[in-house]
Design an enzyme around this catalytic site. Structure first.
Site, PDB file in Angstrom:
ATOM      1  N   PHE A 164     -55.101 105.836 102.356  1.00  0.00           N
ATOM      2  CA  PHE A 164     -55.156 105.845 103.823  1.00  0.00           C
ATOM      3  C   PHE A 164     -54.406 107.072 104.332  1.00  0.00           C
ATOM      4  O   PHE A 164     -53.216 107.223 104.066  1.00  0.00           O
ATOM      5  CB  PHE A 164     -54.540 104.582 104.433  1.00  0.00           C
ATOM      6  CG  PHE A 164     -54.707 104.547 105.934  1.00  0.00           C
ATOM      7  CD1 PHE A 164     -55.824 103.958 106.511  1.00  0.00           C
ATOM      8  CD2 PHE A 164     -53.772 105.148 106.768  1.00  0.00           C
ATOM      9  CE1 PHE A 164     -56.007 103.955 107.894  1.00  0.00           C
ATOM     10  CE2 PHE A 164     -53.949 105.163 108.149  1.00  0.00           C
ATOM     11  CZ  PHE A 164     -55.058 104.561 108.704  1.00  0.00           C
ATOM     12  N   ASP A 213     -48.600 112.807 101.063  1.00  0.00           N
ATOM     13  CA  ASP A 213     -48.592 112.132 102.358  1.00  0.00           C
ATOM     14  C   ASP A 213     -47.462 111.107 102.356  1.00  0.00           C
ATOM     15  O   ASP A 213     -47.586 110.019 101.793  1.00  0.00           O
ATOM     16  CB  ASP A 213     -49.960 111.466 102.571  1.00  0.00           C
ATOM     17  CG  ASP A 213     -50.044 110.661 103.863  1.00  0.00           C
ATOM     18  OD1 ASP A 213     -48.989 110.284 104.400  1.00  0.00           O
ATOM     19  OD2 ASP A 213     -51.171 110.406 104.326  1.00  0.00           O
ATOM     20  N   LYS A 259     -44.448 108.236 111.428  1.00  0.00           N
ATOM     21  CA  LYS A 259     -43.915 106.861 111.466  1.00  0.00           C
ATOM     22  C   LYS A 259     -42.396 106.785 111.707  1.00  0.00           C
ATOM     23  O   LYS A 259     -41.948 107.094 112.800  1.00  0.00           O
ATOM     24  CB  LYS A 259     -44.322 106.129 110.190  1.00  0.00           C
ATOM     25  CG  LYS A 259     -45.818 105.735 110.195  1.00  0.00           C
ATOM     26  CD  LYS A 259     -46.083 104.691 109.149  1.00  0.00           C
ATOM     27  CE  LYS A 259     -47.533 104.260 109.111  1.00  0.00           C
ATOM     28  NZ  LYS A 259     -47.797 103.108 109.952  1.00  0.00           N
TER      29      LYS A 259
END
Lengths: 471, 471
Positions: free
Chosen positions: B189, B295, B326
């Site tokens: 993702f 990532d 985040k």
């Protein structure tokens, strides 16, 4: 009492340039140091935002410039606006900032208020909003909404997907990942990510070396100025460009799911088009089952004297999606048809689903514009300014060609004879006390705040007169 | 004195559930009202962020839940953290907020400090940073950096482009818009925009109906647990998966310019891989002239007990780009090779070039983690928690399968026998006072803040024991 007199009592009355170059000695040292950790090749100067006020930006050498570029058209109400500072310093803002919510899953009890406060200022006919983080993000999320809708309609809005769709989309293949296109226009600018980059057609540097989607590029009208003296030519230009669009609908190798268009192509050179053209696009999208996205990222939030520039065209029916960012500070898209909410959850979704802090700032900006009647005052300034620029144009017809933006407040631009002359003009304007920006190859665009008044316009015209006489 | 005892003196000692359902009556009314202006189909409950504190989130019915999901892994230091509130309420923050700069053109005099404060916490070996606005944005900007570098290298880093390149890119055609690929992994993702969506391979709902780039999908290792009992199988799994990657480099129809990979595939089910696998990817990218993007959007900022999870693999040479978002609040990518700064200006560029306000918040978060030794305390909590979960797993082996994340602080997950049971478990956990999140089809993932202590872990284990006994 004018807005700036009331809220920016310490705003300078004129620019003050202290150094022989901009950046001056302090700025050069600062930029050199910054360049160790940041790409400063695009840095014009380092700003001192503590000292900047209203329509004046101060640099690290104490140079005080009238700012008619305003962070690439994204300062709505002047530097250190007291109303916005109050909102920024509020406990509500701090709380939203340090407890940034995943708004789709765990919105706060005050989130509805944020949504409603912002929706009050939606373009006419638009009922809903979806939040994003930048103009490019807003446009790409709008494309997603359109693609979801396009394919869902084909499925009769049934829930779920076929096994073949599920399997193929995980392989990036049709039918799950279908070929669908977005039509955009020559000289358009809609962002620099991969789908937004695919519809951007302004300059090679904006999209070179990026893989792109093979989407059609139509022609945006290229009018002759002054508009009222070139009506026939410009009318036929609308017809020509609309025919090109229709031809793409008829012949493109895959379905065109939507058109995206700016009310005024800004980055691409401040290119304007007529009501006929925009209504023509609306009609064609209806005829061919496509959606119309109006990109108000640069034009929106009052800069042209209307809250949303495309409202002047009274499109019927209204545009399907209207994207925004820049002066709004928050970003996203408005829409009116509930069908553009995907018929299954978690399709239009991401961790944050926007930024409530920015939405609160957006709403405060729009409220201030309304409370203080700033659309009226910026229009008054624009009428004065356009008149003065026409006089300058008469005096320097070579240097101020294609003066455009009449009746659109201070959203004004003109072309210079060459990119070199334009760049030199912008440099000299800085030394004459005005921070201005270019667009496209030859353009100079004015993007002042909504608190730009006749007194500021006079400072601008004085500086321009001085500089033009030296070219 | 523990961090929460010191900074959250009013943090509850246990959850408090007052209503028979969550959302309770107030929440249901609030959600219904919000749904008039917002898509609430993904809303679990409305939170009262004014009352939420530390590791406890309070909802609009006054239910007080221990939060181990934390806004999809994006609350670093607990709700209403006093250190962050102080930063959020500072004059500097307000000024940066209301005078949002186009950082590439007009950075403020304090911007260098923001960059440097953030760079202090860069992954080992990373020297530079480029700023973005979300994890998806960060990944796409990283792709751009890679593609620019790939093509520039082919040109010998000469300035300018050929006429053919300039013309073709404006038509979205090669050679200006070349076909170049990003390789990603099954269950990865990386976001939901169009290029990030093309490398996301988690669930059909994340990418259905979106046009995509035809990029290769390799296989991420699927290990057997417990790891120490399945070494041979897992070692051969690494070999198998690396061979698949190499095969793509040899056979894909266009050049693969980079690999993007998560240190732990989070949304895709908390799938871990070994040092061998990651160093293998590093070696393959070097062998085939490609870049390696790590990532760290979900894993970064301390959640696994290291500031950046991939640091545990001591990749040699370091990864080329490391993306974040985040818990960092700001987003972007780190890099170490100056060659990844495009060799011409205005290529990696946009209006805002990030958000200084968020960078200030990021730096404050990282500084607090360092000053308060939170990596150590979250690791201690993790060791305790993993041990307790192992005991629960021994008691309920069907319900807690593939317990994973040992030695990675509280970044822990397990699988339940079916999606239905998992969903019902998560619902019951809420009513037992714990807000938890799922991942992939069967997974439950723990994503508490870095201020999650043994006392909180005990509350979690108590609630889990209670709920598991009812399944």
């Amino acid at each position: 009492m004018s807005y700036t007199a009331k809220y920016f009592p310490t705003e300078p009355t004129e620019p003050k340039v202290l150094t022989e170059t901009i950046p001056g000695p302090n700025g050069q040292i600062g930029i050199k140091s910054l360049s160790e950790v940041y790409d400063t090749r695009c840095t014009y100067f380092l700003a001192d935002y503590e000292k900047s006020i209203g329509n004046y930006i101060v640099d690290s050498d104490g140079n005080t410039l009238l700012d008619v570029y305003c962070q690439v058209a994204s300062i709505p109400l002047g530097y250190n606006n007291p109303t916005l500072l109050k909102v920024a310093k509020s406990d509500d803002m701090a709380r939203v900032m340090v407890n940034r919510a995943a708004l789709g899953n765990f919105a706060g009890v005050d989130y509805e208020k944020s949504q409603r406060n912002l929706l009050k200022f939606a373009p006419k006919g638009q009922k809903y909003i979806w939040n994003a983080l930048s103009g490019a993000d807003a446009n790409e999320l709008a494309f997603k909404a359109v693609f979801f809708n396009y394919q869902s309609k084909k499925r009769g809005f049934s829930n779920g997907f076929t096994t073949e769709e599920e399997k193929s989309c995980m392989e990036n293949q049709a039918p799950g990942n279908p070929e669908l296109a977005v039509l955009s226009f020559n000289k358009a600018f809609h962002g620099r990510l991969f789908a937004s980059g695919s519809v951007t057609r302004s300059k090679p540097v904006h999209k070179m070396d990026m893989p792109s989607f093979k989407w059609p590029k139509a022609e945006f009208p290229s009018y002759k100025y002054p508009l009222d003296e070139n009506k026939d030519f410009n009318d036929s230009e609308d017809v020509r460009c609309l025919e090109i669009v229709e031809n793409f609908f008829k012949t493109w190798h895959c379905p065109i799911a939507c058109i995206i268009v700016e009310p005024i192509q800004s980055e691409g050179g401040d290119n304007h088009a007529s009501r006929t053209f925009f209504q023509g696009l609306r009609d064609l999208t209806l005829k061919y089952g496509a959606k119309l996205i109006i990109d108000e990222v640069q034009t929106g939030c009052g800069g042209t004297g209307l809250m949303w520039d495309h409202e002047r065209y009274e499109l019927s029916p209204p545009a399907d999606l209207v994207t925004f960012s820049k002066k709004m500070q928050s970003a996203g898209y408005f829409f009116h048809d509930e069908e553009l909410v995907p018929n299954m959850p978690y399709r239009q979704f991401n961790t944050w689903c926007g930024d409530q802090r920015l939405m609160m700032l957006s709403a405060a900006i729009c409220q201030e514009i309304q409370d203080e009647d700033l659309l009226k005052s910026i229009s008054t300034t624009g009428d004065y300014l356009f008149g003065e620029l026409e006089k300058l144009q008469a005096k320097y017809p070579t240097y101020l060609a294609k003066l455009r933006g009449k009746g659109k407040a201070c959203f004004i631009a003109f072309d210079m004879p060459s990119g070199t002359i334009r760049d030199s003009f912008l440099k000299k304007m800085k030394l004459a006390g005005v921070n201005m920006g270019g667009c496209a190859e030859l353009g100079v665009r004015l993007r002042p705040t909504l608190t730009f008044e006749v007194k500021h316009a006079k400072v601008l015209i004085d500086a321009m007169s001085k500089v033009l006489s030296t070219l």
